[in-house]
Design a protein around this motif. Sequence first.
Motif, PDB file in Angstrom:
ATOM      1  N   GLY A  64       0.820  -1.159  -0.162  1.00 20.51           N
ATOM      2  CA  GLY A  64      -0.062   0.123   0.127  1.00 20.51           C
ATOM      3  C   GLY A  64       1.016   1.368   0.193  1.00 20.51           C
ATOM      4  O   GLY A  64       0.232   2.227  -0.723  1.00 20.51           O
ATOM      5  N   VAL A  65       1.934   1.243   0.821  1.00 24.34           N
ATOM      6  CA  VAL A  65       2.810   2.267   0.875  1.00 24.34           C
ATOM      7  C   VAL A  65       3.318   2.745  -0.453  1.00 24.34           C
ATOM      8  O   VAL A  65       3.618   3.851  -0.980  1.00 24.34           O
ATOM      9  CB  VAL A  65       4.055   2.020   1.910  1.00 24.34           C
ATOM     10  CG1 VAL A  65       5.036   3.208   1.715  1.00 24.34           C
ATOM     11  CG2 VAL A  65       3.314   2.264   3.195  1.00 24.34           C
ATOM     12  N   TRP A  66       3.915   1.736  -1.294  1.00 20.27           N
ATOM     13  CA  TRP A  66       4.626   1.830  -2.385  1.00 20.27           C
ATOM     14  C   TRP A  66       3.574   2.057  -3.552  1.00 20.27           C
ATOM     15  O   TRP A  66       3.819   3.180  -4.519  1.00 20.27           O
ATOM     16  CB  TRP A  66       4.966   0.181  -2.886  1.00 20.27           C
ATOM     17  CG  TRP A  66       5.605   0.412  -4.254  1.00 20.27           C
ATOM     18  CD1 TRP A  66       6.832   0.869  -4.614  1.00 20.27           C
ATOM     19  CD2 TRP A  66       4.836  -0.269  -5.565  1.00 20.27           C
ATOM     20  NE1 TRP A  66       7.115   0.508  -5.909  1.00 20.27           N
ATOM     21  CE2 TRP A  66       5.954  -0.029  -6.453  1.00 20.27           C
ATOM     22  CE3 TRP A  66       4.076  -0.901  -5.705  1.00 20.27           C
ATOM     23  CZ2 TRP A  66       5.781  -0.747  -7.791  1.00 20.27           C
ATOM     24  CZ3 TRP A  66       3.591  -1.186  -7.190  1.00 20.27           C
ATOM     25  CH2 TRP A  66       4.467  -1.120  -7.799  1.00 20.27           C
ATOM     26  N   ARG A  67       2.299   1.944  -3.472  1.00 19.36           N
ATOM     27  CA  ARG A  67       1.246   2.193  -4.457  1.00 19.36           C
ATOM     28  C   ARG A  67       0.817   3.850  -4.163  1.00 19.36           C
ATOM     29  O   ARG A  67       0.871   4.577  -5.058  1.00 19.36           O
ATOM     30  CB  ARG A  67      -0.035   1.289  -4.360  1.00 19.36           C
ATOM     31  CG  ARG A  67      -0.021  -0.074  -4.785  1.00 19.36           C
ATOM     32  CD  ARG A  67       0.334  -0.118  -6.317  1.00 19.36           C
ATOM     33  NE  ARG A  67      -0.807  -0.158  -7.164  1.00 19.36           N
ATOM     34  CZ  ARG A  67      -1.038   0.285  -8.243  1.00 19.36           C
ATOM     35  NH1 ARG A  67       0.109   0.387  -8.889  1.00 19.36           N
ATOM     36  NH2 ARG A  67      -2.065   0.179  -8.903  1.00 19.36           N
ATOM     37  N   LEU A  68       0.773   4.001  -2.953  1.00 19.02           N
ATOM     38  CA  LEU A  68       0.502   5.492  -2.665  1.00 19.02           C
ATOM     39  C   LEU A  68       1.798   6.382  -2.852  1.00 19.02           C
ATOM     40  O   LEU A  68       1.727   7.712  -3.349  1.00 19.02           O
ATOM     41  CB  LEU A  68       0.001   5.526  -1.206  1.00 19.02           C
ATOM     42  CG  LEU A  68      -1.054   5.121  -0.483  1.00 19.02           C
ATOM     43  CD1 LEU A  68      -1.340   5.069   0.884  1.00 19.02           C
ATOM     44  CD2 LEU A  68      -2.334   5.612  -1.365  1.00 19.02           C
ATOM     45  N   ALA A  69       3.016   5.955  -2.733  1.00 21.03           N
ATOM     46  CA  ALA A  69       4.234   6.685  -3.224  1.00 21.03           C
ATOM     47  C   ALA A  69       4.212   6.657  -4.841  1.00 21.03           C
ATOM     48  O   ALA A  69       4.744   7.962  -5.223  1.00 21.03           O
ATOM     49  CB  ALA A  69       5.280   5.798  -2.631  1.00 21.03           C
ATOM     50  N   ASP A  70       3.770   5.982  -5.535  1.00 14.08           N
ATOM     51  CA  ASP A  70       3.630   5.891  -6.762  1.00 14.08           C
ATOM     52  C   ASP A  70       2.766   6.957  -7.455  1.00 14.08           C
ATOM     53  O   ASP A  70       2.892   7.800  -8.243  1.00 14.08           O
ATOM     54  CB  ASP A  70       3.186   4.598  -7.591  1.00 14.08           C
ATOM     55  CG  ASP A  70       3.387   4.577  -9.032  1.00 14.08           C
ATOM     56  OD1 ASP A  70       4.055   5.311  -9.464  1.00 14.08           O
ATOM     57  OD2 ASP A  70       2.517   3.720  -9.713  1.00 14.08           O
ATOM     58  N   ALA A  71       1.659   6.900  -6.472  1.00 18.95           N
ATOM     59  CA  ALA A  71       0.405   8.214  -6.856  1.00 18.95           C
ATOM     60  C   ALA A  71       1.115   9.294  -6.591  1.00 18.95           C
ATOM     61  O   ALA A  71       0.768  10.288  -7.506  1.00 18.95           O
ATOM     62  CB  ALA A  71      -0.495   7.753  -6.098  1.00 18.95           C
ATOM     63  N   ALA A  72       1.693   9.659  -5.392  1.00 18.96           N
ATOM     64  CA  ALA A  72       2.317  11.068  -5.136  1.00 18.96           C
ATOM     65  C   ALA A  72       3.452  11.227  -5.750  1.00 18.96           C
ATOM     66  O   ALA A  72       3.617  12.389  -6.142  1.00 18.96           O
ATOM     67  CB  ALA A  72       2.166  10.941  -3.524  1.00 18.96           C
ATOM     68  N   PHE A  73       4.415  10.468  -5.932  1.00 21.45           N
ATOM     69  CA  PHE A  73       5.838  10.876  -6.285  1.00 21.45           C
ATOM     70  C   PHE A  73       6.158  10.341  -7.857  1.00 21.45           C
ATOM     71  O   PHE A  73       7.077  10.451  -8.388  1.00 21.45           O
ATOM     72  CB  PHE A  73       6.831  10.543  -5.347  1.00 21.45           C
ATOM     73  CG  PHE A  73       6.710  10.834  -4.048  1.00 21.45           C
ATOM     74  CD1 PHE A  73       6.389  12.390  -3.885  1.00 21.45           C
ATOM     75  CD2 PHE A  73       6.418  10.014  -2.956  1.00 21.45           C
ATOM     76  CE1 PHE A  73       6.313  12.662  -2.449  1.00 21.45           C
ATOM     77  CE2 PHE A  73       5.963  10.681  -1.740  1.00 21.45           C
ATOM     78  CZ  PHE A  73       5.985  11.786  -1.461  1.00 21.45           C
ATOM     79  N   ASN A  74       5.199   9.418  -8.378  1.00 20.44           N
ATOM     80  CA  ASN A  74       5.331   9.146  -9.853  1.00 20.44           C
ATOM     81  C   ASN A  74       6.497   8.136  -9.803  1.00 20.44           C
ATOM     82  O   ASN A  74       7.507   8.205 -10.678  1.00 20.44           O
ATOM     83  CB  ASN A  74       5.608  10.060 -10.810  1.00 20.44           C
ATOM     84  CG  ASN A  74       5.221   9.639 -12.205  1.00 20.44           C
ATOM     85  OD1 ASN A  74       4.707   8.463 -12.551  1.00 20.44           O
ATOM     86  ND2 ASN A  74       5.736  10.408 -13.129  1.00 20.44           N
ATOM     87  N   VAL A  75       6.757   7.195  -8.946  1.00 19.01           N
ATOM     88  CA  VAL A  75       7.676   6.263  -8.906  1.00 19.01           C
ATOM     89  C   VAL A  75       7.883   5.417  -9.897  1.00 19.01           C
ATOM     90  O   VAL A  75       8.946   4.935 -10.466  1.00 19.01           O
ATOM     91  CB  VAL A  75       7.765   5.224  -7.527  1.00 19.01           C
ATOM     92  CG1 VAL A  75       8.778   4.084  -7.406  1.00 19.01           C
ATOM     93  CG2 VAL A  75       7.573   6.130  -6.162  1.00 19.01           C
ATOM     94  N   GLU A  76       6.712   4.831 -10.661  1.00 19.73           N
ATOM     95  CA  GLU A  76       6.812   4.273 -11.903  1.00 19.73           C
ATOM     96  C   GLU A  76       6.966   4.928 -13.131  1.00 19.73           C
ATOM     97  O   GLU A  76       6.888   4.490 -14.335  1.00 19.73           O
ATOM     98  CB  GLU A  76       5.408   3.352 -11.855  1.00 19.73           C
ATOM     99  CG  GLU A  76       5.153   2.186 -10.737  1.00 19.73           C
ATOM    100  CD  GLU A  76       6.195   1.083 -11.073  1.00 19.73           C
ATOM    101  OE1 GLU A  76       5.971   0.197 -11.916  1.00 19.73           O
ATOM    102  OE2 GLU A  76       7.347   1.102 -10.617  1.00 19.73           O
TER     103      GLU A  76
END
Length: 251
Positions: A64-76
């Motif tokens: 969940g943290v990784w998915r939210l980080a992707d949403a917030a910081f465009n990790v992917e």
Amino acid sequence: MNVATRLTWLTRVGFAVRGVLYLVIAILIARLGRAEDPGGAVQYLGAHSGILLIVIAAGLIAYGVWRLADAAFNVERHDDDAKGVAERVGAALSGAVHFLLAWQAIHLFQGARASGDSTEQGVRMALDLPAGPALVVVAGILLAALGVYQLVRAAKGSFLKHLEPRIARHPWAKWSGRLGYAARGVIFALSGWFIVQAGLEADADQAGGMAQALAWLESPVDLLVAAGLFGFGLFSLIEARFRVLRDVRVG
């Protein structure tokens, strides 16, 4: 091992946990004719092992943290177009859902009982809001659209771009993912339709998530969808080992 690397490693555990939950869902359908969603799979596993609930909760929180980080910081590294924005919104919703599943696992570990169908409860709360029925209809349409998007991903095989290239070339990786995304597309589309009906009739009892969609399907279609969900479970396990993950920058 720094914090970011630990989080990336735990995210892989999260993919593995997601895979196990989908495998359990598929097995329960095929062997017992029992329709469950990921929350029901968490409850089923928790009845057999409390320690397993802690592992499940840790994996789901990290995912969940990784998915939210992707949403917030465009990790992917999604594109800046409408598709990229939609993918980041989807990542945020996915993160929230997995946090809720982790919360359920923790409460089950503490001895709490499952609280019933979360989709129906959410729709009931939404219907009490101003313009609630319209909001529910919009939510159902968006979920159905997400189902169509899953079917498109299955057809194009675009999910393979996230795997290590040497693994993405193998047919077993391609077809487990293709069957899995197709099955999820069917389930999401059905769930979206149920929610639209609930909004149109202002009746939360009409709403339903994955478990209700699976229960609605008749044999042998339910078994075909179960086979697809089993494939998604396998693909999630493949992702746990071979997905290309960029570190979430912490601090």
